[in-house]
Scaffold this motif. Structure first.
Motif, PDB file in Angstrom:
ATOM      1  N   ILE A   1     -36.425 -13.722   3.359  1.00 14.74           N
ATOM      2  CA  ILE A   1     -35.500 -14.648   3.242  1.00 14.74           C
ATOM      3  C   ILE A   1     -34.512 -14.277   2.180  1.00 14.74           C
ATOM      4  O   ILE A   1     -34.967 -13.825   0.988  1.00 14.74           O
ATOM      5  CB  ILE A   1     -36.207 -16.072   2.904  1.00 14.74           C
ATOM      6  CG1 ILE A   1     -37.027 -16.631   4.180  1.00 14.74           C
ATOM      7  CG2 ILE A   1     -34.994 -17.053   2.726  1.00 14.74           C
ATOM      8  CD1 ILE A   1     -37.790 -17.874   3.645  1.00 14.74           C
ATOM      9  N   GLY A   2     -33.302 -14.269   2.497  1.00  9.61           N
ATOM     10  CA  GLY A   2     -32.132 -13.734   1.386  1.00  9.61           C
ATOM     11  C   GLY A   2     -31.723 -15.167   0.637  1.00  9.61           C
ATOM     12  O   GLY A   2     -31.868 -16.106   1.167  1.00  9.61           O
ATOM     13  N   LEU A   3     -30.838 -14.573  -0.326  1.00 10.63           N
ATOM     14  CA  LEU A   3     -30.147 -15.863  -0.776  1.00 10.63           C
ATOM     15  C   LEU A   3     -29.076 -16.428  -0.060  1.00 10.63           C
ATOM     16  O   LEU A   3     -28.643 -15.696   0.674  1.00 10.63           O
ATOM     17  CB  LEU A   3     -29.537 -15.112  -2.290  1.00 10.63           C
ATOM     18  CG  LEU A   3     -30.666 -14.721  -3.537  1.00 10.63           C
ATOM     19  CD1 LEU A   3     -29.572 -14.117  -4.306  1.00 10.63           C
ATOM     20  CD2 LEU A   3     -31.288 -15.932  -3.886  1.00 10.63           C
ATOM     21  N   PRO A   4     -28.896 -17.730  -0.088  1.00 10.63           N
ATOM     22  CA  PRO A   4     -27.706 -18.344   0.677  1.00 10.63           C
ATOM     23  C   PRO A   4     -26.597 -17.640   0.298  1.00 10.63           C
ATOM     24  O   PRO A   4     -26.102 -17.454  -0.945  1.00 10.63           O
ATOM     25  CB  PRO A   4     -27.826 -19.708  -0.043  1.00 10.63           C
ATOM     26  CG  PRO A   4     -29.088 -19.914  -0.403  1.00 10.63           C
ATOM     27  CD  PRO A   4     -29.738 -18.599  -1.131  1.00 10.63           C
ATOM     28  N   GLY A   5     -25.644 -17.123   1.240  1.00  8.43           N
ATOM     29  CA  GLY A   5     -24.453 -16.365   1.281  1.00  8.43           C
ATOM     30  C   GLY A   5     -24.502 -14.849   1.159  1.00  8.43           C
ATOM     31  O   GLY A   5     -23.809 -14.265   1.070  1.00  8.43           O
ATOM     32  N   LEU A   6     -25.896 -14.591   1.149  1.00  9.69           N
ATOM     33  CA  LEU A   6     -26.252 -13.114   1.202  1.00  9.69           C
ATOM     34  C   LEU A   6     -26.949 -12.449   2.527  1.00  9.69           C
ATOM     35  O   LEU A   6     -28.029 -12.468   2.439  1.00  9.69           O
ATOM     36  CB  LEU A   6     -27.117 -12.442  -0.012  1.00  9.69           C
ATOM     37  CG  LEU A   6     -26.101 -12.359  -1.202  1.00  9.69           C
ATOM     38  CD1 LEU A   6     -27.189 -12.000  -2.484  1.00  9.69           C
ATOM     39  CD2 LEU A   6     -25.046 -11.523  -1.145  1.00  9.69           C
TER      40      LEU A   6
ATOM     41  N   GLN B   1     -33.896 -19.547   7.435  1.00  8.40           N
ATOM     42  CA  GLN B   1     -34.361 -18.415   7.704  1.00  8.40           C
ATOM     43  C   GLN B   1     -35.931 -18.461   7.622  1.00  8.40           C
ATOM     44  O   GLN B   1     -36.558 -17.587   8.420  1.00  8.40           O
ATOM     45  CB  GLN B   1     -33.869 -17.674   6.325  1.00  8.40           C
ATOM     46  CG  GLN B   1     -32.349 -17.389   6.049  1.00  8.40           C
ATOM     47  CD  GLN B   1     -32.238 -16.694   4.952  1.00  8.40           C
ATOM     48  OE1 GLN B   1     -32.402 -15.489   4.557  1.00  8.40           O
ATOM     49  NE2 GLN B   1     -31.626 -17.423   3.868  1.00  8.40           N
ATOM     50  N   GLY B   2     -36.490 -19.462   7.031  1.00  8.85           N
ATOM     51  CA  GLY B   2     -38.229 -19.301   7.252  1.00  8.85           C
ATOM     52  C   GLY B   2     -38.457 -19.897   8.717  1.00  8.85           C
ATOM     53  O   GLY B   2     -39.436 -19.251   9.146  1.00  8.85           O
TER      54      GLY B   2
ATOM     55  N   ASP C   1     -41.833 -16.800  -1.787  1.00  8.20           N
ATOM     56  CA  ASP C   1     -42.953 -17.327  -2.018  1.00  8.20           C
ATOM     57  C   ASP C   1     -43.266 -18.805  -1.584  1.00  8.20           C
ATOM     58  O   ASP C   1     -44.153 -19.335  -1.354  1.00  8.20           O
ATOM     59  CB  ASP C   1     -43.435 -17.147  -3.331  1.00  8.20           C
ATOM     60  CG  ASP C   1     -43.690 -15.677  -4.000  1.00  8.20           C
ATOM     61  OD1 ASP C   1     -43.992 -14.908  -2.730  1.00  8.20           O
ATOM     62  OD2 ASP C   1     -43.599 -15.346  -5.183  1.00  8.20           O
ATOM     63  N   ALA C   2     -41.914 -19.450  -2.135  1.00  2.38           N
ATOM     64  CA  ALA C   2     -41.917 -20.882  -1.720  1.00  2.38           C
ATOM     65  C   ALA C   2     -41.850 -21.180  -0.285  1.00  2.38           C
ATOM     66  O   ALA C   2     -42.572 -22.144   0.240  1.00  2.38           O
ATOM     67  CB  ALA C   2     -40.873 -21.684  -2.301  1.00  2.38           C
TER      68      ALA C   2
ATOM     69  N   LEU D   1     -29.342 -12.621 -10.618  1.00  5.31           N
ATOM     70  CA  LEU D   1     -30.114 -13.407  -9.569  1.00  5.31           C
ATOM     71  C   LEU D   1     -31.568 -12.631  -9.523  1.00  5.31           C
ATOM     72  O   LEU D   1     -32.396 -12.868  -8.698  1.00  5.31           O
ATOM     73  CB  LEU D   1     -29.472 -13.453  -8.237  1.00  5.31           C
ATOM     74  CG  LEU D   1     -28.033 -14.230  -8.394  1.00  5.31           C
ATOM     75  CD1 LEU D   1     -27.513 -14.184  -7.071  1.00  5.31           C
ATOM     76  CD2 LEU D   1     -28.380 -15.735  -8.838  1.00  5.31           C
ATOM     77  N   ASP D   2     -32.032 -11.864 -10.439  1.00  7.67           N
ATOM     78  CA  ASP D   2     -33.225 -10.943 -10.446  1.00  7.67           C
ATOM     79  C   ASP D   2     -34.385 -11.830 -10.243  1.00  7.67           C
ATOM     80  O   ASP D   2     -34.398 -12.771 -10.835  1.00  7.67           O
ATOM     81  CB  ASP D   2     -33.505  -9.948 -11.426  1.00  7.67           C
ATOM     82  CG  ASP D   2     -32.580  -8.695 -11.358  1.00  7.67           C
ATOM     83  OD1 ASP D   2     -31.923  -8.452 -10.346  1.00  7.67           O
ATOM     84  OD2 ASP D   2     -32.556  -7.763 -12.243  1.00  7.67           O
ATOM     85  N   GLY D   3     -35.271 -11.719  -9.367  1.00  9.10           N
ATOM     86  CA  GLY D   3     -36.406 -12.349  -9.190  1.00  9.10           C
ATOM     87  C   GLY D   3     -36.406 -13.685  -8.404  1.00  9.10           C
ATOM     88  O   GLY D   3     -37.488 -14.004  -7.940  1.00  9.10           O
ATOM     89  N   ILE D   4     -35.122 -14.417  -8.058  1.00 10.80           N
ATOM     90  CA  ILE D   4     -35.237 -15.513  -7.449  1.00 10.80           C
ATOM     91  C   ILE D   4     -35.350 -15.294  -5.931  1.00 10.80           C
ATOM     92  O   ILE D   4     -36.037 -16.340  -5.235  1.00 10.80           O
ATOM     93  CB  ILE D   4     -34.022 -16.156  -7.741  1.00 10.80           C
ATOM     94  CG1 ILE D   4     -33.927 -17.756  -7.520  1.00 10.80           C
ATOM     95  CG2 ILE D   4     -32.946 -15.608  -7.121  1.00 10.80           C
ATOM     96  CD1 ILE D   4     -33.036 -18.797  -7.877  1.00 10.80           C
ATOM     97  N   THR D   5     -35.133 -14.478  -5.584  1.00 12.33           N
ATOM     98  CA  THR D   5     -35.455 -13.914  -4.234  1.00 12.33           C
ATOM     99  C   THR D   5     -36.914 -13.930  -3.698  1.00 12.33           C
ATOM    100  O   THR D   5     -37.384 -14.580  -2.857  1.00 12.33           O
ATOM    101  CB  THR D   5     -34.969 -12.492  -3.524  1.00 12.33           C
ATOM    102  OG1 THR D   5     -33.456 -12.621  -3.566  1.00 12.33           O
ATOM    103  CG2 THR D   5     -35.036 -12.397  -2.215  1.00 12.33           C
TER     104      THR D   5
END
Length: 237
Positions: free
Chosen positions: A79-84, A210-211, A115-116, A106-110
């Motif tokens: 899953i990518g960041l919204p907008g990417l 995406q999930g 994981d969520a 935005l390191d780490g948030i992806t």
């Protein structure tokens, strides 16, 4: 051989025959009402009909995606960041976020987002089982012919309902993982976060979109594998 041993042999043989019938049904074979009920797994025997097959495929797919790191580790469903990419909008927003990602903002948030999504997948079995139980399988002959026909039919028939029921699970998982808190902190430091429309609602919707794509991809793979080796799927439960 004892009577009980004979009985076990008969049951196993009957189960194998039933699965083989589902997998290799000739395209021209007539589907009578009783036979169709058996294939759908709606009768008293339940066992290896299409409903049961789809349930097994769904459970297995969700179990695999619930393993920590599964979503992130598979580039096909990551899953990518919204907008990417993925479920994002691209364009100027994607360019802005892409630059932020390259700068390490935005390191780490992806990984946290993926994981969520895995946590939500692990909690989603009852939702998918309910959807499967509600299917009418009115187009069963066509479904049976396709190697992932059950998956396709589930998505076309229940996608919106599954999305609406999965969204709260994703929202809760993102909250527990601290994703929203991370975005709020970033938004205080970088005004572009709000400008590109990143908020709790848009993040949740994108991750759910995406999930769900990833979940259905895995369900289709599991259905194809079970059809190819029905006895293996039977003995594995």
């Amino acid at each position: 051989m004892s009577v009980s041993a004979n009985r076990r042999s008969f049951i196993l043989g009957a189960g194998t025959l039933g699965a083989a019938t589902l997998i290799s049904l000739p395209l021209h074979a007539p589907l009578h009402a009783q036979g169709l009920g058996d294939l759908l797994g709606r009768g008293g025997g339940g066992g290896l009909g299409l409903s049961s097959l789809l349930g097994k495929a769904t459970d297995s797919a969700l179990d695999k995606l619930a393993v920590p790191g599964a979503f992130y580790g598979d580039e096909d469903v990551r899953i990518g960041l919204p907008g990417l990419g993925g479920g994002g909008g691209g364009g100027i927003f994607g360019s802005i976020l892409g630059g932020a990602s390259r700068l390490g903002i935005l390191d780490g948030i992806t990984r946290e987002i993926n994981d969520a999504a895995g946590v939500a997948a692990g909690e989603a079995k009852p939702i998918f089982r309910d959807a499967i139980d509600d299917l009418s399988f009115g187009d069963a002959p066509g479904i049976i012919r396709e190697n992932d026909g059950g998956t396709q039919y589930l998505r076309s028939s229940a996608n919106d309902r599954l999305h609406s029921r999965l969204e709260p699970l994703v929202d809760s998982a993102l909250d527990r993982a601290g994703v929203y808190k991370t975005f709020d902190g970033l938004a205080e430091k970088h005004s572009f976060i709000r400008r590109v429309g990143l908020n709790r609602e848009s993040i949740n919707r994108s991750v759910t979109d995406q999930g769900l794509d990833g979940i259905f991809s895995y369900i289709g793979s599991e259905e194809r594998a079970f059809r190819k080796n029905p006895l293996g799927g039977l003995l594995g439960n």
